[in-house]
Design a protein around this motif. Structure first.
Motif, mmCIF file in Angstrom:
data_model
loop_
_atom_site.group_PDB
_atom_site.id
_atom_site.type_symbol
_atom_site.label_atom_id
_atom_site.label_comp_id
_atom_site.label_asym_id
_atom_site.label_seq_id
_atom_site.Cartn_x
_atom_site.Cartn_y
_atom_site.Cartn_z
ATOM 1 N N HIS A 1 0.834 -1.200 0.000
ATOM 2 C CA HIS A 1 0.000 0.000 0.000
ATOM 3 C C HIS A 1 0.868 1.249 0.000
ATOM 4 C CE1 HIS A 1 -3.634 2.295 0.516
ATOM 5 N NE2 HIS A 1 -3.120 2.918 1.565
ATOM 6 N N LEU A 2 1.983 1.213 0.697
ATOM 7 C CA LEU A 2 2.899 2.346 0.741
ATOM 8 C C LEU A 2 3.424 2.662 -0.654
ATOM 9 C CD1 LEU A 2 4.674 4.436 2.178
ATOM 10 C CD2 LEU A 2 6.332 2.598 2.624
ATOM 11 N N GLU A 3 3.811 1.653 -1.407
ATOM 12 C CA GLU A 3 4.323 1.876 -2.757
ATOM 13 C C GLU A 3 3.256 2.489 -3.661
ATOM 14 O OE1 GLU A 3 7.496 1.616 -3.810
ATOM 15 O OE2 GLU A 3 7.799 1.335 -1.654
ATOM 16 N N THR A 4 2.021 2.014 -3.521
ATOM 17 C CA THR A 4 0.916 2.575 -4.305
ATOM 18 C C THR A 4 0.725 4.047 -3.985
ATOM 19 O OG1 THR A 4 -0.211 0.444 -4.370
ATOM 20 C CG2 THR A 4 -1.550 2.387 -4.819
ATOM 21 N N LEU A 5 0.798 4.369 -2.708
ATOM 22 C CA LEU A 5 0.585 5.740 -2.261
ATOM 23 C C LEU A 5 1.718 6.654 -2.730
ATOM 24 C CD1 LEU A 5 -1.716 6.994 -0.680
ATOM 25 C CD2 LEU A 5 -0.389 6.698 1.426
ATOM 26 N N LYS A 6 2.931 6.139 -2.739
ATOM 27 C CA LYS A 6 4.074 6.930 -3.202
ATOM 28 C C LYS A 6 3.957 7.262 -4.691
ATOM 29 C CE LYS A 6 7.681 5.429 0.037
ATOM 30 N NZ LYS A 6 8.960 4.650 0.159
ATOM 31 N N TYR A 7 3.385 6.343 -5.444
ATOM 32 C CA TYR A 7 3.281 6.508 -6.887
ATOM 33 C C TYR A 7 2.146 7.452 -7.288
ATOM 34 C CZ TYR A 7 2.066 5.224 -11.713
ATOM 35 O OH TYR A 7 1.746 5.262 -13.043
ATOM 36 N N LEU A 8 1.133 7.564 -6.448
ATOM 37 C CA LEU A 8 -0.090 8.273 -6.819
ATOM 38 C C LEU A 8 0.127 9.722 -7.258
ATOM 39 C CD1 LEU A 8 -3.156 8.271 -7.122
ATOM 40 C CD2 LEU A 8 -3.317 8.890 -4.687
ATOM 41 N N PRO A 9 0.835 10.574 -6.513
ATOM 42 C CA PRO A 9 0.964 11.981 -6.941
ATOM 43 C C PRO A 9 1.566 12.131 -8.335
ATOM 44 C CG PRO A 9 1.678 11.734 -4.667
ATOM 45 C CD PRO A 9 1.495 10.354 -5.204
ATOM 46 N N ALA A 10 2.587 11.336 -8.645
ATOM 47 C CA ALA A 10 3.211 11.415 -9.964
ATOM 48 C C ALA A 10 2.241 10.946 -11.042
ATOM 49 C CB ALA A 10 4.487 10.577 -9.999
ATOM 50 N N ALA A 11 1.448 9.927 -10.727
ATOM 51 C CA ALA A 11 0.482 9.423 -11.700
ATOM 52 C C ALA A 11 -0.576 10.479 -12.004
ATOM 53 C CB ALA A 11 -0.178 8.148 -11.163
ATOM 54 N N VAL A 12 -1.066 11.133 -10.955
ATOM 55 C CA VAL A 12 -2.064 12.185 -11.128
ATOM 56 C C VAL A 12 -1.479 13.345 -11.928
ATOM 57 C CG1 VAL A 12 -3.421 13.933 -9.904
ATOM 58 C CG2 VAL A 12 -3.403 11.564 -9.083
ATOM 59 N N ASP A 13 -0.268 13.731 -11.599
ATOM 60 C CA ASP A 13 0.378 14.827 -12.321
ATOM 61 C C ASP A 13 0.557 14.474 -13.795
ATOM 62 O OD1 ASP A 13 1.723 17.476 -12.117
ATOM 63 O OD2 ASP A 13 3.479 16.340 -12.759
ATOM 64 N N GLY A 14 0.885 13.224 -14.074
ATOM 65 C CA GLY A 14 1.044 12.793 -15.453
ATOM 66 C C GLY A 14 -0.259 12.857 -16.233
ATOM 67 N N TRP A 15 -1.358 12.410 -15.610
ATOM 68 C CA TRP A 15 -2.662 12.463 -16.278
ATOM 69 C C TRP A 15 -3.085 13.903 -16.535
ATOM 70 C CZ3 TRP A 15 -3.969 8.574 -18.874
ATOM 71 C CH2 TRP A 15 -3.892 7.274 -18.393
ATOM 72 N N MET A 16 -2.826 14.773 -15.572
ATOM 73 C CA MET A 16 -3.218 16.165 -15.744
ATOM 74 C C MET A 16 -2.389 16.833 -16.838
ATOM 75 S SD MET A 16 -5.790 16.702 -13.787
ATOM 76 C CE MET A 16 -5.933 18.471 -13.585
ATOM 77 N N ALA B 1 -7.029 10.829 -13.978
ATOM 78 C CA ALA B 1 -6.410 11.192 -12.701
ATOM 79 C C ALA B 1 -7.368 10.885 -11.550
ATOM 80 C CB ALA B 1 -6.030 12.667 -12.699
ATOM 81 N N LEU B 2 -8.622 11.250 -11.723
ATOM 82 C CA LEU B 2 -9.632 10.975 -10.698
ATOM 83 C C LEU B 2 -9.778 9.479 -10.481
ATOM 84 C CD1 LEU B 2 -11.882 11.936 -8.812
ATOM 85 C CD2 LEU B 2 -13.409 12.053 -10.791
ATOM 86 N N GLY B 3 -9.758 8.710 -11.566
ATOM 87 C CA GLY B 3 -9.873 7.265 -11.457
ATOM 88 C C GLY B 3 -8.758 6.660 -10.636
ATOM 89 N N ASP B 4 -7.532 7.148 -10.816
ATOM 90 C CA ASP B 4 -6.398 6.629 -10.043
ATOM 91 C C ASP B 4 -6.555 6.944 -8.554
ATOM 92 O OD1 ASP B 4 -5.252 5.573 -12.268
ATOM 93 O OD2 ASP B 4 -3.445 6.821 -12.229
ATOM 94 N N ILE B 5 -7.032 8.131 -8.234
ATOM 95 C CA ILE B 5 -7.225 8.508 -6.830
ATOM 96 C C ILE B 5 -8.288 7.621 -6.194
ATOM 97 C CG2 ILE B 5 -7.883 10.361 -5.253
ATOM 98 C CD1 ILE B 5 -6.942 12.344 -7.453
ATOM 99 N N LEU B 6 -9.398 7.422 -6.888
ATOM 100 C CA LEU B 6 -10.484 6.592 -6.339
ATOM 101 C C LEU B 6 -10.040 5.153 -6.159
ATOM 102 C CD1 LEU B 6 -13.493 7.986 -8.412
ATOM 103 C CD2 LEU B 6 -12.830 8.575 -6.069
ATOM 104 N N GLU B 7 -9.159 4.694 -7.036
ATOM 105 C CA GLU B 7 -8.640 3.332 -6.898
ATOM 106 C C GLU B 7 -7.823 3.194 -5.613
ATOM 107 O OE1 GLU B 7 -5.818 0.208 -9.407
ATOM 108 O OE2 GLU B 7 -6.826 1.866 -10.448
ATOM 109 N N VAL B 8 -7.043 4.230 -5.288
ATOM 110 C CA VAL B 8 -6.271 4.201 -4.042
ATOM 111 C C VAL B 8 -7.202 4.241 -2.832
ATOM 112 C CG1 VAL B 8 -4.628 5.497 -2.623
ATOM 113 C CG2 VAL B 8 -4.176 5.144 -5.059
ATOM 114 N N VAL B 9 -8.286 5.012 -2.926
ATOM 115 C CA VAL B 9 -9.269 5.031 -1.838
ATOM 116 C C VAL B 9 -9.837 3.625 -1.613
ATOM 117 C CG1 VAL B 9 -11.540 5.890 -1.133
ATOM 118 C CG2 VAL B 9 -9.882 7.457 -2.153
ATOM 119 N N ASP B 10 -10.204 2.965 -2.701
ATOM 120 C CA ASP B 10 -10.731 1.603 -2.579
ATOM 121 C C ASP B 10 -9.689 0.657 -1.999
ATOM 122 O OD1 ASP B 10 -13.163 2.357 -3.616
ATOM 123 O OD2 ASP B 10 -12.696 1.730 -5.672
#
Length: 578
Positions: free
Chosen positions: A435-450, A458-467
């Motif tokens: 879970h830590l690795e997923t969380l570390k990757y999330l900001p860069a993934a969102v920035d890339g989508w934006m 980007a929203l889909g990736d965030i919601l996936e982490v919430v789930d």
């Protein structure tokens, strides 16, 4: 009288614009020019300007929300960001609508623009500029732009014959016209194949822009900037249109046919073409033509992104770049073209009465819910169907995912969030580390989508982490390691606690909420403020740069009441499921 070549009154206008420039661009003291934040170009994002002949519909709201999400995201990255929207108040369709309403045209525009301004306010759009094309500053910018085109030889006079659509405010070639049938009345009429709007044969003498002469420069620009138009399918469509060939563009209408608009500077018998007029709005609010030498980019130009609907691609992706190339002005960096909303899989239309009223939707579901739904389900490449049932379903999913996660963590009776944050240890179990690795990757993934202009992804990736966080919390079962606490958050029975296992789990969940809430702020600003307040995140620690694991060790004490039961929940129940 139509005038060829150089404007006979150019010097008069140049002197006038010069006086305006001197008045509006009084320079600050020299020390300001060395300040880096003043020299940096702001992020500049625009929506199209909307016709005031009809009320706003859900498509207008979608465009505004997309624009606002981009603006907010870049502001959260610490960059000055500017959003420009407004109303297009000139042209034949406005003139005819006012006449049909029995109103003076100016009064008609003064009344109808307000609904778009209110829509932006109701949808929580952070609007920096709301332009009206009937404003004096815009008229100055348009007439100056015209004079520059004329001075460079891009304007000439000619007789023009062709099929004109009042609704689309453009001429169509014969190949783009067909005989159409109105199924409700049985009336036959000539219509545009592209939009289905009625056209009329027009023959007139007016001014033309040498669009054909810019074909090669446009193609070279597209080759040098392959992501200029997004998505890529529309970029290819644009290239194909230009490659096939361009004809010169009629850029004025006789005043006896179109009186409501900006006059050609030295020829009051002609009115400037509404699309040339309208497109320049993006420059007007970037201080054109009054930029300070050496600081031409201070007000944002060139735009970082124009957000538009797919129905106006030709005007923004062919005509607009051509106009700018003619004057050697910088072109916008990208143009995001989005798809449309349908209702029952049919195109929304004022004539058929199936256009969705955005104010009713905002009244019923609230701003953040509608913003979330539009970004979550809205189409970029393909049209999407609008349905209240979809909105309700997405909202209930939010309640069960992010809403449930926040409630479980901040209202947990067997642990102390502040203590877990102070300790700052992440769960070192296999599930915790994954879970830590997923969380570390999330900001860069969102920035890339934006960066790719894909906020829905980007929203889909965030919601996936919430789930995933909900699943992680369920698997880790922190309630098995905690004990009831008193009103001060102190455990009542210390011997029941296993802090070494409990606090890392709670910290992992709290960090997930904090990071996801920061990243979700551009989409749901009001609700995410509440989430971050519940976590006790300082308002100065809510930037994109703070959305990394361990970046904030000061939160954990709620700034607002956490509530009980349905009171104070992040996503309260809807009043109706219909």
């Amino acid at each position: 009288m139509l005038v060829q070549g150089r404007s006979s009154q150019y010097e008069k206008y140049a002197g006038y614009f010069g006086r305006r420039c001197n008045y509006r661009t009084r320079l600050p003291c020299s020390r300001h020019f060395t300040t880096p934040d003043l020299l940096e170009k702001p992020y500049y994002v625009t929506s199209p300007i909307f016709y005031v002949n009809a009320a706003p519909h859900i498509g207008h709201l979608y465009t505004l929300v997309l624009t606002d999400v981009f603006k907010r995201f870049h502001a959260l990255k610490g960059k000055k960001a500017i959003l420009c929207t407004g109303t297009d108040e000139h042209g034949m369709k406005i003139q005819q609508a006012a006449q049909k309403a029995g109103q003076d045209i100016r009064a008609f525009c003064d009344e109808n623009y307000k609904s778009f301004e209110v829509l932006a306010e109701r949808a929580d759009i952070q609007c920096d500029h709301f332009i009206r094309t009937s404003e004096p500053d815009h008229r100055f910018a348009v007439q100056h732009f015209w004079l520059m085109l004329q001075e460079r030889g891009y304007i000439y006079t000619s007789k023009h014959e062709g099929w004109y659509s009042v609704s689309d405010e453009t001429f169509y070639p014969p190949s783009s016209i067909h005989l159409a049938l109105d199924p409700s009345t049985g009336r036959k009429f000539m219509a545009s194949r592209e939009t289905g709007k009625e056209v009329e044969w027009t023959s007139e003498v007016n001014y033309h822009f040498r669009l054909s002469s810019l074909r090669d420069r446009l193609l070279q620009f597209y080759a040098d900037h392959p992501v200029f138009v997004q998505p890529s399918t529309r970029m290819q469509d644009v290239i194909q249109q230009v490659t096939t060939g361009l004809t010169d563009l009629s850029v004025s209408r006789p005043k006896e046919r179109l009186s409501w608009g900006i006059p050609v500077p030295d020829d009051p018998s002609q009115t400037i073409y509404v699309w040339l007029d309208a497109l320049i709005n993006y420059l007007t609010k970037a201080n054109y033509p009054f930029q300070i030498p050496g600081r031409e980019h201070a007000a944002g130009w060139p735009a970082d992104v124009h957000v538009i609907g797919k129905d106006i691609v030709r005007f923004h992706c062919i005509y607009w770049p051509a106009f700018l190339l003619a004057l050697d002005l910088p072109l916008p960096k990208q143009i995001m073209t989005h798809a449309h909303w349908t209702l029952n899989h049919e195109k929304m239309s004022k004539s058929t009465g199936n256009a969705v009223n955005p104010f009713f939707a905002l009244d019923r579901f609230g701003s953040d819910t509608m913003r979330f739904y539009l970004i979550r389900d809205g189409g970029i490449k393909d049209d999407r169907d609008y349905d209240n049932a979809y909105i309700i379903d997405r909202y209930k999913t939010l309640q069960g995912s992010l809403g449930n996660l926040v409630t479980r963590v901040v209202r947990g009776k067997g642990w102390n969030v502040r203590r877990a944050v102070e300790l700052g240890c992440f769960d070192n179990s296999p599930h915790g580390q994954k879970h830590l690795e997923t969380l570390k990757y999330l900001p860069a993934a969102v920035d890339g989508w934006m960066a790719q202009l894909q906020p829905g992804s980007a929203l889909g990736d965030i919601l996936e982490v919430v789930d995933q966080t909900n699943q992680y919390m369920q698997h880790a079962s922190p309630w098995n390691f905690g004990a009831p606490t008193d009103k001060h958050g102190r455990p009542k029975a210390v011997k029941c606690l296993d802090l070494g296992r409990l606090d890392p789990i709670i910290y992992a969940c709290a960090e997930s909420i904090r990071i996801c809430a920061i990243l979700l702020q551009p989409v749901m600003p009001e609700r995410m403020k509440h989430v971050l307040d519940l976590l006790g995140v300082d308002e100065g620690r809510r930037m994109i740069g703070d959305a990394t694991v361990g970046a904030d060790r000061e939160y954990g004490i709620p700034m607002v009441e956490v509530g009980a039961g349905r009171s104070g929940v992040v996503f309260p129940p809807l009043t109706s499921d219909f």
